[in-house]
Design a protein around this motif. Structure first.
Motif, PDB file in Angstrom:
ATOM      1  N   SER B  71       0.836  -1.186   0.000  1.00  0.00           N
ATOM      2  CA  SER B  71       0.000   0.000   0.000  1.00  0.00           C
ATOM      3  C   SER B  71       0.880   1.249   0.000  1.00  0.00           C
ATOM      4  CB  SER B  71      -0.879  -0.042   1.250  1.00  0.00           C
ATOM      5  OG  SER B  71      -1.853   0.950   1.193  1.00  0.00           O
ATOM      6  N   MET B  72       0.580   2.183  -0.878  1.00  0.00           N
ATOM      7  CA  MET B  72       1.423   3.380  -0.991  1.00  0.00           C
ATOM      8  C   MET B  72       0.798   4.575  -0.274  1.00  0.00           C
ATOM      9  SD  MET B  72       4.037   2.396  -2.973  1.00  0.00           S
ATOM     10  CE  MET B  72       4.719   3.826  -3.830  1.00  0.00           C
ATOM     11  N   TYR B 174      -8.487   2.275   9.179  1.00  0.00           N
ATOM     12  CA  TYR B 174      -8.754   1.089   8.369  1.00  0.00           C
ATOM     13  C   TYR B 174      -8.166  -0.139   9.025  1.00  0.00           C
ATOM     14  CZ  TYR B 174      -4.918   3.946   6.609  1.00  0.00           C
ATOM     15  OH  TYR B 174      -3.866   4.804   6.527  1.00  0.00           O
ATOM     16  N   GLU B 175      -8.334  -1.249   8.339  1.00  0.00           N
ATOM     17  CA  GLU B 175      -7.885  -2.526   8.891  1.00  0.00           C
ATOM     18  C   GLU B 175      -6.398  -2.518   9.230  1.00  0.00           C
ATOM     19  OE1 GLU B 175      -8.886  -3.866   4.927  1.00  0.00           O
ATOM     20  OE2 GLU B 175      -9.653  -5.682   5.913  1.00  0.00           O
ATOM     21  N   LYS B 176      -6.049  -3.329  10.187  1.00  0.00           N
ATOM     22  CA  LYS B 176      -4.648  -3.364  10.605  1.00  0.00           C
ATOM     23  C   LYS B 176      -3.742  -3.901   9.511  1.00  0.00           C
ATOM     24  CE  LYS B 176      -5.119  -3.373  15.574  1.00  0.00           C
ATOM     25  NZ  LYS B 176      -5.938  -4.371  16.303  1.00  0.00           N
ATOM     26  N   ARG B 177      -4.236  -4.835   8.735  1.00  0.00           N
ATOM     27  CA  ARG B 177      -3.327  -5.370   7.720  1.00  0.00           C
ATOM     28  C   ARG B 177      -2.994  -4.348   6.639  1.00  0.00           C
ATOM     29  NH1 ARG B 177      -6.102  -8.930   3.646  1.00  0.00           N
ATOM     30  NH2 ARG B 177      -8.241  -8.176   3.507  1.00  0.00           N
ATOM     31  N   ARG B 178      -3.957  -3.428   6.387  1.00  0.00           N
ATOM     32  CA  ARG B 178      -3.665  -2.376   5.435  1.00  0.00           C
ATOM     33  C   ARG B 178      -2.661  -1.389   6.036  1.00  0.00           C
ATOM     34  NH1 ARG B 178      -5.681  -2.139   1.297  1.00  0.00           N
ATOM     35  NH2 ARG B 178      -7.438  -3.353   2.064  1.00  0.00           N
ATOM     36  N   LEU B 179      -2.863  -1.106   7.292  1.00  0.00           N
ATOM     37  CA  LEU B 179      -1.931  -0.223   7.993  1.00  0.00           C
ATOM     38  C   LEU B 179      -0.532  -0.816   7.962  1.00  0.00           C
ATOM     39  CD1 LEU B 179      -1.158   2.147   9.770  1.00  0.00           C
ATOM     40  CD2 LEU B 179      -1.995   0.874  11.752  1.00  0.00           C
ATOM     41  N   SER B 181       0.771  -2.793   5.771  1.00  0.00           N
ATOM     42  CA  SER B 181       1.311  -2.646   4.424  1.00  0.00           C
ATOM     43  C   SER B 181       1.778  -1.213   4.174  1.00  0.00           C
ATOM     44  CB  SER B 181       0.242  -3.047   3.420  1.00  0.00           C
ATOM     45  OG  SER B 181       0.725  -2.907   2.105  1.00  0.00           O
ATOM     46  N   LEU B 182       0.978  -0.274   4.635  1.00  0.00           N
ATOM     47  CA  LEU B 182       1.319   1.140   4.493  1.00  0.00           C
ATOM     48  C   LEU B 182       2.616   1.468   5.219  1.00  0.00           C
ATOM     49  CD1 LEU B 182      -0.183   3.471   3.127  1.00  0.00           C
ATOM     50  CD2 LEU B 182      -1.200   4.030   5.316  1.00  0.00           C
ATOM     51  N   LEU B 183       2.807   0.871   6.386  1.00  0.00           N
ATOM     52  CA  LEU B 183       4.000   1.141   7.186  1.00  0.00           C
ATOM     53  C   LEU B 183       5.191   0.289   6.744  1.00  0.00           C
ATOM     54  CD1 LEU B 183       2.407   1.384  10.760  1.00  0.00           C
ATOM     55  CD2 LEU B 183       3.290   3.260   9.362  1.00  0.00           C
ATOM     56  N   GLY B 184       4.964  -0.552   5.749  1.00  0.00           N
ATOM     57  CA  GLY B 184       6.051  -1.384   5.254  1.00  0.00           C
ATOM     58  C   GLY B 184       6.403  -2.524   6.176  1.00  0.00           C
ATOM     59  N   MET B 185       5.411  -3.181   6.764  1.00  0.00           N
ATOM     60  CA  MET B 185       5.675  -4.344   7.580  1.00  0.00           C
ATOM     61  C   MET B 185       4.565  -5.373   7.408  1.00  0.00           C
ATOM     62  SD  MET B 185       5.260  -2.163  10.929  1.00  0.00           S
ATOM     63  CE  MET B 185       4.891  -2.555  12.349  1.00  0.00           C
ATOM     64  N   THR B 186       4.753  -6.554   7.989  1.00  0.00           N
ATOM     65  CA  THR B 186       3.729  -7.591   7.892  1.00  0.00           C
ATOM     66  C   THR B 186       2.701  -7.401   8.999  1.00  0.00           C
ATOM     67  OG1 THR B 186       5.067  -9.021   9.303  1.00  0.00           O
ATOM     68  CG2 THR B 186       5.319  -9.281   6.925  1.00  0.00           C
ATOM     69  N   PRO B 187       1.494  -7.930   8.809  1.00  0.00           N
ATOM     70  CA  PRO B 187       0.465  -7.829   9.848  1.00  0.00           C
ATOM     71  C   PRO B 187       0.935  -8.421  11.185  1.00  0.00           C
ATOM     72  CG  PRO B 187      -0.507  -8.612   7.807  1.00  0.00           C
ATOM     73  CD  PRO B 187       0.968  -8.548   7.578  1.00  0.00           C
ATOM     74  N   GLU B 188       1.623  -9.544  11.116  1.00  0.00           N
ATOM     75  CA  GLU B 188       2.132 -10.166  12.339  1.00  0.00           C
ATOM     76  C   GLU B 188       3.038  -9.205  13.102  1.00  0.00           C
ATOM     77  OE1 GLU B 188       2.233 -11.486   9.360  1.00  0.00           O
ATOM     78  OE2 GLU B 188       2.017 -13.656   9.349  1.00  0.00           O
TER      79      GLU B 188
END
Lengths: 232, 232
Positions: B71-72, B174-179, B181-188
DNA sequence: GATGCTAATTGATTTTTGTCAGGCAGGCCA
DNA sequence: TGGCCTGCCTGACAAAAATCAATTAGCATC
């Protein structure tokens, strides 16, 4: 020869379309200065007093935070920098330092803004320039977020080869530690990464690189115009 | 009410200064469309046929490479996107999808370029917009290259708090997984990072965040306007 | 040629981040 | 209610990258 540099500046896309009158107004208070290597030309956070034009030499744009720094881009002649800050009359987001002896033209930011306000052609040229700059940074960010450091390096080498018109071997344009910073890794890691590319046909001898099997390297790098094509 | 959206578009900085005549020309072939969530509006690599304006809803800009995506940026009303591609008549560098039900205005790119060519005020407005966009990406890149993922998260939370006018608790947009991606890390990793911020006074309850000791969190995050200030 | 300087390399180690697998909670619907 | 998604969390492990320390190589200068 105080105005010898006018021609060089005029040759840039940014200035080539505007009227002679407005160009003169822009150049009235502009001047050229010679800088030795390793001089910090501007520092992030400073107000943007001048639009800079690299006429010769090499300039590194970098950023600092919390005690460390990272290289953001390297500029070669002839190109301008800090255009966005100048236009918005906002502080610089990046610092700049000369990498080698350089000639830099300095154009007062307020003059740039003044001419920008009255000259539609100049405004359009700035749009073209900014759009290109914007897309460059977006590509850099994709490179950073989507690829591992090894992949970034592999693609970087392919781009350098393109720049050298496809020659099998070419020279890295600056020190490895700067390259490491540009690629977002440590110098130690770059060293190891270069070694790791040996099985893909990358030979390293100091600053000299040769790519013996481009297809093989491309298999690893998976270059795409949407990240690696400079002009796009 | 086919033209009700004209007003909304006209309200943007980008269009507010241009003449009525040129604005009408621009809107002549423009139209609005409603999209359900999770629709891919544009795909990177496609030619830029339309300048998009988010009128309501939420849109995610993202990029793909080699099978994965990141996500950019996330766009909320009212804002335009893909301006640089439109202007340069170049392919999109990013893809876009709706995150929720959204109303999007579509303005033919060729009309944008045509008006741009003849209207200096419009060109100047585009400059302002592009300069801002450029600086945003530069800040994002500094964030990415200079900070660890924990530091990026900490600063993100501080920025969100600012956005909520300093309220002690607020909701993630928004959802944590999108966040992630935006921050450049995995959901875990995001999950673990949020836990790691507990000692700094960050409480998490689902999408609800509360920051009990901002000063403490700032000690870790070390925010700086040169990265975190949206307007700069 | 010896000296000192800097960049680059190397190996050992730690830290950070990603991957994989499993589990849990809430929402949705038959 | 039960079953079944989906998003999120957790723990064990693997991979990637950074750090630290030491060495080497290349250069310029005396």
């Amino acid at each position: 020869m105080p105005d010898s540099f006018f021609e060089e500046v005029r040759g840039l896309h940014l200035f080539s379309e505007m009227s002679e009158e407005n160009f003169s107004a822009l150049m009235r208070a502009a001047y050229v200065q010679n800088f030795p290597p390793q001089i910090e030309l501007i520092s992030e956070g400073d107000p943007s007093d001048f639009l800079h034009v690299v006429l010769s030499g090499k300039v590194d744009l970098f950023a600092r935070w919390n005690g460390h720094e990272t290289s953001m881009a390297t500029l070669r002649p002839v190109s301008t920098f800090i255009l966005a800050a100048t236009i918005r009359d906002a502080p610089y987001l990046m610092s700049a330092r000369t990498l080698e002896k350089s000639r830099i033209a300095l154009i007062p930011s307020q003059d740039v803004r003044a001419i920008f306000d009255i000259d539609g052609d100049f405004a359009r040229a700035i749009v073209a320039e900014l759009a290109l700059a914007y897309r460059s940074v977006v590509k850099a960010q994709k490179d950073l977020k989507l690829r591992s450091s090894l992949e970034r390096l592999a693609n970087y080498l392919l781009r350098q080869q393109d720049r050298a018109h496809g020659a099998e071997d070419f020279t890295l344009p600056y020190e490895k530690r700067r390259l490491a910073s540009l690629l977002g890794m440590t110098p130690e890691n770059l060293s190891r990464a270069l070694k790791a590319l040996k099985p893909y046909g990358v030979l390293v001898d100091g600053n000299r690189i040769s790519i013996t099997d481009r297809a093989d390297l491309e298999g690893l790098a998976k270059p795409t115009p949407l990240i690696d094509d400079f002009l796009l």
